[in-house]
Design a protein around this motif. Sequence first.
Motif, PDB file in Angstrom:
ATOM      1  N   TRP A   1       0.849  -1.197   0.000  1.00  0.00           N
ATOM      2  CA  TRP A   1       0.000   0.000   0.000  1.00  0.00           C
ATOM      3  C   TRP A   1       0.882   1.243   0.000  1.00  0.00           C
ATOM      4  CZ3 TRP A   1      -5.307   0.507  -0.227  1.00  0.00           C
ATOM      5  CH2 TRP A   1      -5.834   1.790   0.003  1.00  0.00           C
ATOM      6  N   ALA A   2       0.443   2.245  -0.771  1.00  0.00           N
ATOM      7  CA  ALA A   2       1.166   3.529  -0.829  1.00  0.00           C
ATOM      8  C   ALA A   2       0.196   4.670  -0.557  1.00  0.00           C
ATOM      9  CB  ALA A   2       1.824   3.713  -2.189  1.00  0.00           C
ATOM     10  N   ASP A   3       0.634   5.629   0.258  1.00  0.00           N
ATOM     11  CA  ASP A   3      -0.161   6.812   0.605  1.00  0.00           C
ATOM     12  C   ASP A   3       0.430   8.055  -0.041  1.00  0.00           C
ATOM     13  OD1 ASP A   3      -2.365   6.129   2.088  1.00  0.00           O
ATOM     14  OD2 ASP A   3      -1.296   6.120   4.002  1.00  0.00           O
ATOM     15  N   ALA A   4      -0.427   9.049  -0.374  1.00  0.00           N
ATOM     16  CA  ALA A   4       0.049  10.338  -0.892  1.00  0.00           C
ATOM     17  C   ALA A   4       0.892  11.032   0.159  1.00  0.00           C
ATOM     18  CB  ALA A   4      -1.139  11.203  -1.291  1.00  0.00           C
ATOM     19  N   ASP A   5       1.840  11.799  -0.283  1.00  0.00           N
ATOM     20  CA  ASP A   5       2.733  12.495   0.643  1.00  0.00           C
ATOM     21  C   ASP A   5       1.987  13.570   1.421  1.00  0.00           C
ATOM     22  OD1 ASP A   5       5.434  12.938   1.636  1.00  0.00           O
ATOM     23  OD2 ASP A   5       5.321  14.876   0.586  1.00  0.00           O
ATOM     24  N   GLN A   6       0.888  14.084   0.827  1.00  0.00           N
ATOM     25  CA  GLN A   6       0.107  15.113   1.499  1.00  0.00           C
ATOM     26  C   GLN A   6      -1.384  14.824   1.314  1.00  0.00           C
ATOM     27  OE1 GLN A   6       1.266  19.157   0.546  1.00  0.00           O
ATOM     28  NE2 GLN A   6       3.392  18.528   0.139  1.00  0.00           N
ATOM     29  N   GLU A   7      -2.200  15.489   2.148  1.00  0.00           N
ATOM     30  CA  GLU A   7      -3.639  15.326   2.064  1.00  0.00           C
ATOM     31  C   GLU A   7      -4.190  16.068   0.852  1.00  0.00           C
ATOM     32  OE1 GLU A   7      -5.393  16.621   5.682  1.00  0.00           O
ATOM     33  OE2 GLU A   7      -4.367  15.125   6.928  1.00  0.00           O
ATOM     34  N   GLY A   8      -5.409  15.715   0.444  1.00  0.00           N
ATOM     35  CA  GLY A   8      -6.091  16.446  -0.617  1.00  0.00           C
ATOM     36  C   GLY A   8      -6.370  15.603  -1.838  1.00  0.00           C
TER      37      GLY A   8
END
Length: 375
Positions: free
Chosen positions: A145-152
Motif C-alpha cells: 500500500w502507498a499513501d500520498a505524501d500530502q492530504e487532498g
Amino acid sequence: MTNQVLAKRNTVYSKIVTFFLLLTIAAIFIVLHFALAKVTIKINSNLETKQENILVEMQAENATNISAEAILGKIITTDFELSATTTSQMEQVESKRAGGYVMIYNTTDKNQTLVKTTRLLTPDQKLFRIVEDVLVPASGEIKVWADADQEGDTYVSDPTKLTIPGLPLTLQTKIYAESKDGLTLKSLPQYVVSQANIDDLKNQIKESAKNKALENINNLLTDDLKINDQKLFLDFKTLESSGVGDKSQEATIKQKITASGLVFSQADLIKLAEDKFTKGLESNQSLDKFLDDQISYKVLELNPEADHAVIEVHLAADLKSNSQPWQIDKEKLVGLDEAGIRSYLQELRVEEADIKFFPFWIKTAPRFKDHIIIE
C-alpha cells in the motif's frame, strides 16, 4: 295303545328335561362368564433415558492402597513445541490522503529492500510513500500500500507507472512500481490482530498437538497398548504470541505442550463406570440397556509422578421405572380388546405391558371394573 302313549310321554319328558338342562348349562355358563371373566394388565416398565458423568480413579499397579473402585494403569509424558500462523483481521481506516495498492517489480537478479516511507513518483510528479518495509525478490514482485505524501484530492491519480527516485538512476528503470487500480481517496485497509485470531491459533495448535502427542507416545508402546486421544491430557504454555491489537498482517503463536498419555484397559474403565452407574439407580429404577454409541470419556486430573489420574466417563442408558405413576381409568378399558387396551396405554406413555384375558374365550375387558386387574 297304552305303550304308545307312554312312549310319547317319555319323549316329551325327555325333551323338557333336556331343555331345562341346556338352559341350566347356559345359565351356569353366563354366570361363570361374568364371575370368572377378567383381564390382567401387568405394566412392566416405563422406559426413560438417563445420562450421567461418572468419575473413575486410575492408580499405579504398584500403589500401596489400591481401591476396589479404581482401575490400574500408567502415565507416559512427552514435551514438544508447536507454532502456528494466521492472517490477521483486516479493518478499514479512514484516510484523507489518496492511496492504493501498488505492485513493485524487480527485474534485476538481486533482492531489493525498500523501507517504510520509500518514495514513489508519478509521471506528473505526485509523490507517494509505501507504508511498510518490503523485500522485493530478484526477478519478482510484491504488493504494498502507498499513501500520498500530502492530504487532498489533488493526489488522486489514474492507473499509472511510478518511479522510485531514491534508487540510483541505473536501477530506476529496472525496479519500479505500478498502480493498476489508480490512487484514490479511500479507506486504508489495516491488519490488526484480534482475540479471534489468537483463539484460532490456539485451536490449530491443540489439534496438531493431539496428533503429535499420539505419535510420540504410541511409538513407545506395543500395538495392544496404543492409546487414542481420549486417553490424552494436554497442558499448554505460551512461549511467544502476537498481542491483541498488534498492527500486523500475520498473527503468530508458539507454545510448549506437555502431553500425558494414560495407558489402561478401556474395557475395565467402562465396566467400573457402568457398575457405579447401576449402583446409583433409585429403588424404583432398573437398567434396561446401556447406549454404547453414547459412551465417551476424558481425563480431568492427573499426577504423572504417581501414575494417578481421574477420568470422567459419560454414560447413557435406558431405564425401566418400576413405580406406577399412571392414572389408569378402568371405565375406559371396559369392552376394549387387546389392541384397544394397548392404544389407551400408549396415550399414557406406557411402553411395555402384558395383557392376559381369562378364561381363554374372553377377548374383551369385562364390564365389572373390579375384574380389570392392574399390576
